[in-house]
Write an enzyme that holds these catalytic residues in place. Structure first.
Site, PDB file in Angstrom:
ATOM      1  N   MET A   1      24.337   9.207   1.689  1.00 40.54           N
ATOM      2  CA  MET A   1      24.512  10.767   2.982  1.00 40.54           C
ATOM      3  C   MET A   1      24.860   9.895   4.546  1.00 40.54           C
ATOM      4  O   MET A   1      25.176  11.135   4.869  1.00 40.54           O
ATOM      5  CB  MET A   1      23.199  11.348   2.476  1.00 40.54           C
ATOM      6  CG  MET A   1      22.900  12.631   3.013  1.00 40.54           C
ATOM      7  SD  MET A   1      23.999  13.733   2.599  1.00 40.54           S
ATOM      8  CE  MET A   1      24.070  14.199   0.853  1.00 40.54           C
TER       9      MET A   1
ATOM     10  N   PHE B   1     -11.793  -7.704  13.715  1.00 37.73           N
ATOM     11  CA  PHE B   1     -10.205  -7.618  12.581  1.00 37.73           C
ATOM     12  C   PHE B   1     -10.246  -6.222  11.668  1.00 37.73           C
ATOM     13  O   PHE B   1     -10.407  -6.060  11.314  1.00 37.73           O
ATOM     14  CB  PHE B   1     -11.001  -8.436  12.048  1.00 37.73           C
ATOM     15  CG  PHE B   1      -9.801  -9.664  11.494  1.00 37.73           C
ATOM     16  CD1 PHE B   1      -8.446  -9.751  11.729  1.00 37.73           C
ATOM     17  CD2 PHE B   1     -10.282  -9.362   9.813  1.00 37.73           C
ATOM     18  CE1 PHE B   1      -7.561 -10.621  10.793  1.00 37.73           C
ATOM     19  CE2 PHE B   1      -9.164  -9.697   8.968  1.00 37.73           C
ATOM     20  CZ  PHE B   1      -8.065  -9.804   9.885  1.00 37.73           C
ATOM     21  N   GLN B   2      -9.064  -5.966  11.799  1.00 45.21           N
ATOM     22  CA  GLN B   2      -8.720  -4.952  10.674  1.00 45.21           C
ATOM     23  C   GLN B   2      -8.901  -4.039  11.333  1.00 45.21           C
ATOM     24  O   GLN B   2      -8.958  -3.490   9.867  1.00 45.21           O
ATOM     25  CB  GLN B   2      -8.797  -5.706   9.569  1.00 45.21           C
ATOM     26  CG  GLN B   2      -7.827  -7.229   8.920  1.00 45.21           C
ATOM     27  CD  GLN B   2      -7.565  -7.134   7.051  1.00 45.21           C
ATOM     28  OE1 GLN B   2      -8.558  -6.819   6.805  1.00 45.21           O
ATOM     29  NE2 GLN B   2      -5.945  -7.798   7.296  1.00 45.21           N
TER      30      GLN B   2
ATOM     31  N   GLU C   1       0.752  -1.509  -0.221  1.00 41.61           N
ATOM     32  CA  GLU C   1      -0.496  -0.270   0.099  1.00 41.61           C
ATOM     33  C   GLU C   1       0.924   1.238   0.333  1.00 41.61           C
ATOM     34  O   GLU C   1       0.239   2.175  -0.278  1.00 41.61           O
ATOM     35  CB  GLU C   1      -1.261   0.340   0.751  1.00 41.61           C
ATOM     36  CG  GLU C   1      -1.996  -1.084   1.421  1.00 41.61           C
ATOM     37  CD  GLU C   1      -1.699  -2.103   1.619  1.00 41.61           C
ATOM     38  OE1 GLU C   1      -0.467  -2.704   1.832  1.00 41.61           O
ATOM     39  OE2 GLU C   1      -2.770  -2.999   1.496  1.00 41.61           O
TER      40      GLU C   1
ATOM     41  N   LYS D   1     -17.585  -0.738   5.825  1.00 43.84           N
ATOM     42  CA  LYS D   1     -17.781  -1.091   5.022  1.00 43.84           C
ATOM     43  C   LYS D   1     -19.553  -1.892   4.549  1.00 43.84           C
ATOM     44  O   LYS D   1     -20.375  -1.574   4.023  1.00 43.84           O
ATOM     45  CB  LYS D   1     -17.823  -3.160   5.332  1.00 43.84           C
ATOM     46  CG  LYS D   1     -17.847  -4.069   4.067  1.00 43.84           C
ATOM     47  CD  LYS D   1     -17.284  -5.304   4.754  1.00 43.84           C
ATOM     48  CE  LYS D   1     -17.595  -6.505   4.302  1.00 43.84           C
ATOM     49  NZ  LYS D   1     -16.869  -6.771   2.738  1.00 43.84           N
TER      50      LYS D   1
END
Lengths: 162, 563
Positions: free
Chosen positions: B477, B112-113, B50, B162
């Protein structure tokens, strides 16, 4: 320098955390914050007391205005205002000092709102300085608990000419 | 006619002219993905992480000027976008990030999630929303796009539970939007604009400092006209590269920590600085107390918080850079028509030219493969006609120094947040917008490993992005700082344990090239650039090369370490 900021916000979930998060994330001082709905539907007024140099206060005001849920920010420092806060103070009160505490209550026009054999609970209403003064005077008796509101403020209707 | 929330969302996106989504499906966005197959006019780029989706949407936004859109699921899908959101927020890039959320009755129950992504992203979005009812979905999307692209642009997140995606509702996309709490100032104050020209008319040593605001407001043309008609020398921040042609004699190069000698000398000796859409970041100013010590500053910015945040400003101009520059031009052409600007600034421009000629950005051209030379060769091959993205670190600074950006929106780089792993997915986003353009990610061997999984995305979507790895087997760097300021203690910066980048490319179905011989550099790069496939070119460069000039952190801009 202490500044009282009057902040009109959309009354929606998360708005308080947007404001408090702004202060914590950017390291701005937050002495007190008071919030409640106002007359207009869906709008709340937050009264924020903060401290900082002029440049910091300017940043705080601008950053608040930048938040999408903030409708209006007024720095009360620029006008004469009425300010009030309230404190409930539970103080030790023995037979020997009860009279003296009541004298302080009288002088500062406080109220006794609860009483027991060895304690008094006082309600003090006034500007920030008055509440601080009462607390300072009561300290030597032993303050057991204290609950304070933040400051709320309104502009005075008549502003002196500049 | 009632539509599901999922369909309302997609119809709304079409109303906003969204033609591409960068995303990754999951449980909480399944309804949207189910509906997506009915909307062939919205292309979907399936990333492999993602973070890649947000950076790709960001690269798309920077390259096109449109709002970039990505779609991810709840929980880990949402948290994986946070780095990309913060990256876009730092650089004022318009994004709309759509996240799925668990059904509203479950919110707050540690489902969940489930994660409070609105809470998590509050400090790194311009604004964010949780849609609690399908009746608010269309207007929320409208508002999200409006907020993302107007004023000072930025990322906006919309969290969609949802059950909201399932609920049916009539679809009516609002024509316009009215927000009492959000009204950015576009029109600059005329008096301030006049004062700015007045100040410049009294100046002997003026300088323009162009920032990313010139690019996001599409005002390069106005800037160019003003600069040429007044013969003003121009420097720019990293975000401002491309705002003014890098091969113009009035261009001094970037200023700041790795800025050019001429730019840093000019800013330190200027008497008036006109900053356009810049925010005086610490990498630009160095030690604040000695920054532009003899200059009065005119500051144009659409965001009032940028003004007087770090430096004292003589003439603040809040407004759109384009309108402000047009205003300056108008005043200059009418009220100040008789000023001979070229004469007035002649001595100063000569002085600046001398600085530029005596101290150009340079490197010791030895027999080894120099990373700076690689960037120069890329410029030579592309003639500036390419979209360049970078990762973060030495690769980014050498690109800024040695590639002459001629057009706005041709450099995609994470300036404010400094996000390693940004460049490659951003290049994918840009390539999606411009399939026929050459898009090159100039990378380091460290940063390319942060999002190399997106090679699969590039290959599967036939996006022929080129990755040129300036491979020095170091986090270059950081190693440079260790060399200069930490007693050469190269703790954890040696990256000689690394994949075979040629095989890595091949494993994904891309092409891999390796360059170890300087004589083969140009032909290999050319072969890669001509290939129809995504490519990695692994260029084994001098390992301990440093970026110079360098102003040590906290030092003043005149204290440059030079080659």
């Amino acid at each position: 320098m202490r500044h009282v900021l009057s902040v009109l916000v959309e009354n929606e979930p998360g708005v308080l955390s947007r404001i408090s998060g702004l202060f914590s994330g950017r390291g701005f001082n937050l002495d007190s914050l008071n919030v409640a709905p106002v007359l207009e539907e869906g709008v709340s007024l937050m009264t924020i007391v903060t401290r900082g140099e002029q440049q910091i206060i300017e940043q705080i005001v601008k950053q608040l205005r930048k938040l999408v849920t903030v409708i209006k920010v007024t720095d009360m420092h620029d006008s004469t205002t009425v300010e009030r806060e309230m404190a409930l103070i539970k103080v030790n009160a023995t037979e020997s000092n009860r009279a003296e505490i009541l004298r302080i209550v009288d002088i500062f026009r406080c109220k006794v709102v609860d009483v027991s054999l060895d304690e008094l609970t006082l309600e003090v209403i006034g500007d920030h300085g008055k509440v601080e003064a009462v607390i300072a005077l009561l300290e030597r008796f032993g303050i057991k608990e204290i609950a304070r509101t933040g400051t709320v403020a309104l502009r005075r209707s008549m502003q002196p000419e500049k | 006619m009632e539509y599901s929330g999922a369909r309302i969302l997609l119809e709304s996106l079409k109303k906003e002219n969204v033609d591409v989504l960068f995303g990754y499906p999951g449980g909480a966005v399944l309804d949207i993905y189910h509906e997506l197959s009915n909307h062939q006019d919205i292309k979907h780029v399936l990333v492999r992480h993602e973070q890649g989706a947000v950076h790709a949407a960001d690269g798309y936004a920077r390259a096109t000027g449109n709002v970039g859109v990505c779609l991810v699921t709840s929980g880990p899908g949402a948290t994986n976008t946070v780095t990309g959101i913060a990256t876009a927020y730092s650089d004022s890039i318009p994004l709309v990030v759509l996240t799925g959320q668990v059904p509203t009755p479950l919110i707050g129950n540690d489902a969940f999630q489930e994660v409070d992504i609105v809470g998590i992203t509050r400090p790194c979005t311009k604004h964010n929303y949780l849609v609690q009812d399908v009746s608010q979905l269309a207007s929320t999307i409208k508002e999200a796009f409006h907020v993302a692209r107007s004023g000072r642009p930025g990322p906006v997140l919309v969290d969609i539970p949802k059950d909201v995606q399932n609920q049916m509702h009539a679809f009516q996309y609002p024509e316009r939007i009215k927000m009492r709490s959000y009204n950015p100032t576009y029109k600059p104050n005329n008096n301030q604009v006049r004062r700015a020209i007045e100040l410049l008319s009294e100046a002997k040593r003026p300088l323009i400092f162009a920032g990313g605001g010139v690019i996001s407001s599409n005002s390069s043309e106005e800037l160019g006209t003003l600069v040429r008609s007044m013969q003003l020398p121009v420097t720019g921040s990293l975000m401002g590269l491309g705002a003014f042609p890098g091969d113009d004699p009035l261009w001094l190069g970037m200023l700041g920590m790795h800025g050019t000698y001429a730019a840093n000398k000019a800013v330190s000796n200027a008497d008036v600085i006109l900053a356009v859409g810049a925010r005086f970041d610490d990498r630009v100013t160095g030690k604040l107390s000695s920054f532009a010590a003899s200059a009065k500053i005119i500051h144009i910015d659409i965001d009032p918080t940028s003004i007087r945040k770090n430096v004292e400003v003589e003439v603040p101009i809040v407004g759109d850079c384009k309108l402000a520059l047009q205003g300056l031009l108008r005043v200059q052409e009418t009220e100040f028509a008789d000023v001979n600007w070229a004469d007035q600034y002649d001595e100063w421009n000569k002085q600046i030219r001398e600085w530029a000629v005596t101290h150009p950005v340079r490197y010791h051209d030895e027999e080894s493969l120099k990373p700076q030379h690689v960037v120069e060769t890329i410029f030579e091959l592309t003639k500036g006609d390419a979209i360049i993205s970078t990762e973060v670190g030495q690769n980014q600074m050498w690109t800024a120094q040695f590639y002459q950006f001629r057009q706005p929106r041709t450099l995609l780089t994470s300036g404010g947040l400094g996000t390693m792993g940004y460049g490659f997915p951003a290049a994918i986003g840009a390539q999606m917008a411009y399939p026929d353009k050459l898009v090159i990610d100039i990378a380091g061997d460290g940063s390319i490993q942060m999002n190399s999984q997106e090679l699969m995305t590039a290959v599967s979507h036939k996006l022929p992005v080129k990755i040129v790895v300036l491979n020095n087997c170091f986090l270059g760097m950081v190693r440079q700082w260790q060399e200069l300021f930490y007693d050469r203690n190269y703790c954890s910066t040696c990256m000689d344990a690394q994949p075979d980048f040629v095989k890595l490319a091949e494993a994904y179905g891309a092409e891999g090239y390796r360059v170890t011989d300087p004589a083969k550099l140009k032909e290999t790069l050319k072969a890669a650039f001509d290939s129809p496939l995504p490519c990695i070119v692994d260029v084994r460069v001098e390992a301990e090369e440093n970026v110079y000039p360098m102003v040590p952190a906290g030092a003043s801009l005149e204290e440059m370490l030079l080659v």
